[in-house]
Design a protein around this motif. Structure first.
Motif, PDB file in Angstrom:
ATOM      1  N   VAL A  26      56.899 -28.044-107.621  1.00  0.00           N
ATOM      2  CA  VAL A  26      57.916 -28.776-106.807  1.00  0.00           C
ATOM      3  C   VAL A  26      59.379 -28.617-107.526  1.00  0.00           C
ATOM      4  CG1 VAL A  26      58.637 -31.346-105.991  1.00  0.00           C
ATOM      5  CG2 VAL A  26      55.950 -30.397-106.122  1.00  0.00           C
ATOM      6  N   ALA A  27      60.093 -28.575-106.618  1.00  0.00           N
ATOM      7  CA  ALA A  27      61.505 -28.428-107.019  1.00  0.00           C
ATOM      8  C   ALA A  27      62.426 -29.314-106.220  1.00  0.00           C
ATOM      9  CB  ALA A  27      62.038 -27.071-106.935  1.00  0.00           C
ATOM     10  N   GLY A  28      63.538 -30.083-106.726  1.00  0.00           N
ATOM     11  CA  GLY A  28      64.220 -30.997-106.161  1.00  0.00           C
ATOM     12  C   GLY A  28      64.538 -32.231-106.934  1.00  0.00           C
ATOM     13  N   GLU A  29      64.642 -33.340-106.611  1.00  0.00           N
ATOM     14  CA  GLU A  29      64.865 -34.349-107.481  1.00  0.00           C
ATOM     15  C   GLU A  29      63.711 -34.461-108.471  1.00  0.00           C
ATOM     16  OE1 GLU A  29      65.761 -38.126-105.412  1.00  0.00           O
ATOM     17  OE2 GLU A  29      67.411 -37.363-104.698  1.00  0.00           O
ATOM     18  N   ALA A 159      58.422 -38.873-108.526  1.00  0.00           N
ATOM     19  CA  ALA A 159      59.990 -38.492-108.734  1.00  0.00           C
ATOM     20  C   ALA A 159      60.376 -37.791-107.250  1.00  0.00           C
ATOM     21  CB  ALA A 159      60.293 -37.625-109.659  1.00  0.00           C
ATOM     22  N   ILE A 160      59.554 -37.608-106.309  1.00  0.00           N
ATOM     23  CA  ILE A 160      59.955 -37.002-104.986  1.00  0.00           C
ATOM     24  C   ILE A 160      61.002 -37.759-104.248  1.00  0.00           C
ATOM     25  CG2 ILE A 160      59.042 -36.106-102.563  1.00  0.00           C
ATOM     26  CD1 ILE A 160      56.466 -35.461-104.273  1.00  0.00           C
ATOM     27  N   LYS A 161      61.835 -37.229-103.838  1.00  0.00           N
ATOM     28  CA  LYS A 161      63.013 -37.876-103.178  1.00  0.00           C
ATOM     29  C   LYS A 161      62.480 -38.781-101.906  1.00  0.00           C
ATOM     30  CE  LYS A 161      67.325 -37.164-100.434  1.00  0.00           C
ATOM     31  NZ  LYS A 161      68.377 -36.148-100.229  1.00  0.00           N
ATOM     32  N   ARG A 162      62.914 -39.722-101.827  1.00  0.00           N
ATOM     33  CA  ARG A 162      62.482 -41.107-100.871  1.00  0.00           C
ATOM     34  C   ARG A 162      62.928 -40.615 -99.498  1.00  0.00           C
ATOM     35  NH1 ARG A 162      59.414 -41.139-104.857  1.00  0.00           N
ATOM     36  NH2 ARG A 162      58.168 -42.850-105.328  1.00  0.00           N
ATOM     37  N   GLY A 163      62.549 -41.002 -98.362  1.00  0.00           N
ATOM     38  CA  GLY A 163      63.214 -40.928 -97.317  1.00  0.00           C
ATOM     39  C   GLY A 163      63.938 -42.288 -96.931  1.00  0.00           C
ATOM     40  N   LYS A 164      64.305 -42.386 -95.543  1.00  0.00           N
ATOM     41  CA  LYS A 164      64.883 -43.689 -95.319  1.00  0.00           C
ATOM     42  C   LYS A 164      64.154 -44.069 -94.018  1.00  0.00           C
ATOM     43  CE  LYS A 164      68.361 -43.083 -98.117  1.00  0.00           C
ATOM     44  NZ  LYS A 164      68.304 -43.651 -99.427  1.00  0.00           N
ATOM     45  N   GLY A 165      64.487 -45.587 -93.809  1.00  0.00           N
ATOM     46  CA  GLY A 165      64.034 -45.939 -92.445  1.00  0.00           C
ATOM     47  C   GLY A 165      62.531 -46.363 -92.293  1.00  0.00           C
ATOM     48  N   ASP A 175      62.972 -32.332-101.282  1.00  0.00           N
ATOM     49  CA  ASP A 175      62.168 -31.627-102.320  1.00  0.00           C
ATOM     50  C   ASP A 175      61.286 -30.794-101.621  1.00  0.00           C
ATOM     51  OD1 ASP A 175      63.443 -33.485-103.887  1.00  0.00           O
ATOM     52  OD2 ASP A 175      61.657 -34.217-105.003  1.00  0.00           O
ATOM     53  N   VAL A 176      61.002 -29.844-102.466  1.00  0.00           N
ATOM     54  CA  VAL A 176      60.264 -28.458-101.693  1.00  0.00           C
ATOM     55  C   VAL A 176      58.996 -28.088-102.449  1.00  0.00           C
ATOM     56  CG1 VAL A 176      61.910 -26.714-102.743  1.00  0.00           C
ATOM     57  CG2 VAL A 176      60.508 -26.131-100.843  1.00  0.00           C
ATOM     58  N   MET A 177      57.861 -27.479-102.177  1.00  0.00           N
ATOM     59  CA  MET A 177      56.897 -27.005-102.738  1.00  0.00           C
ATOM     60  C   MET A 177      57.414 -25.710-102.854  1.00  0.00           C
ATOM     61  SD  MET A 177      53.367 -28.510-101.107  1.00  0.00           S
ATOM     62  CE  MET A 177      53.811 -27.986 -99.364  1.00  0.00           C
TER      63      MET A 177
END
Length: 184
Positions: A26-29, A159-165, A175-177
């Motif tokens: 996993v990469a990103g936040e 730690a995966i970036k959270r969504g909104k709403g 974030d991406v696999m």
């Protein structure tokens, strides 16, 4: 009778290797490795489809498009969810070129780290998308097919970036696999 038993045993030994797990980079936040034990004895058809897609590289580069704090992180839209060349305005509505799967419900409860198959209102519509639970959610028990459990890397999942709403749509760079490999 003995010949039939020996033939069946030989087929099992020489048959295709079953997937026992996934290793997801996993990469990103979130950055790191998530290891998932797949439950081929509980959901053999779902596990086979996930493993086939992973072996073909279909999950590589697919984003986490729906992430709801305290609930789950969803990914696996191999049709629209590629970070490069995907259709982010349609991510979450796609599947793969493989057929949808008949539900394989079990009595395994949806607890932290459980991996389940995403689907539409139709219980037999799971295809390629899956989600990882941040916390228990009893309302999902017996309603969605359980395919595995995270055995290492829950800190990465957390730690995966959270969504909104309400629907948890990830805004901006998700974030991406980067790589999904089958552990045989």
């Amino acid at each position: 009778m003995l010949r039939n038993a020996l033939t069946a045993l030989a087929f099992c030994v020489a048959g295709p290797a079953l997937a026992t797990g996934l290793q997801i980079e996993v990469a990103g936040e979130a950055n790191g490795t998530v290891t998932i034990d797949l439950f081929e004895d509980i959901a053999p058809n779902h596990v086979a489809q996930i493993a086939d897609l992973a072996r073909a590289g279909a999950y590589d580069g697919v984003v986490f498009h729906r992430v709801i704090e305290g609930f789950m992180a969803q990914t696996g839209d191999v049709e629209f969810g590629k970070l490069e060349g995907g259709e982010m305005n349609r991510v979450g509505s796609g599947g793969s070129d493989k057929p949808d799967l008949k539900a394989e419900f079990s009595d395994i409860p949806y607890e932290r780290g459980i991996v389940g198959m995403a689907r539409s209102q139709n219980p037999d519509s799971a295809n390629s998308q899956f989600f990882i639970m941040f916390a228990p959610e009893p309302a999902l028990n017996g309603q969605y097919t359980v395919v595995g459990k995270v055995t290492e890397g829950m800190d990465v999942v957390d730690a995966i970036k959270r969504g909104k709403g309400r629907n948890g749509a990830v805004i901006g760079q998700p974030d991406v696999m980067t790589s999904v490999k089958v552990i045989d």
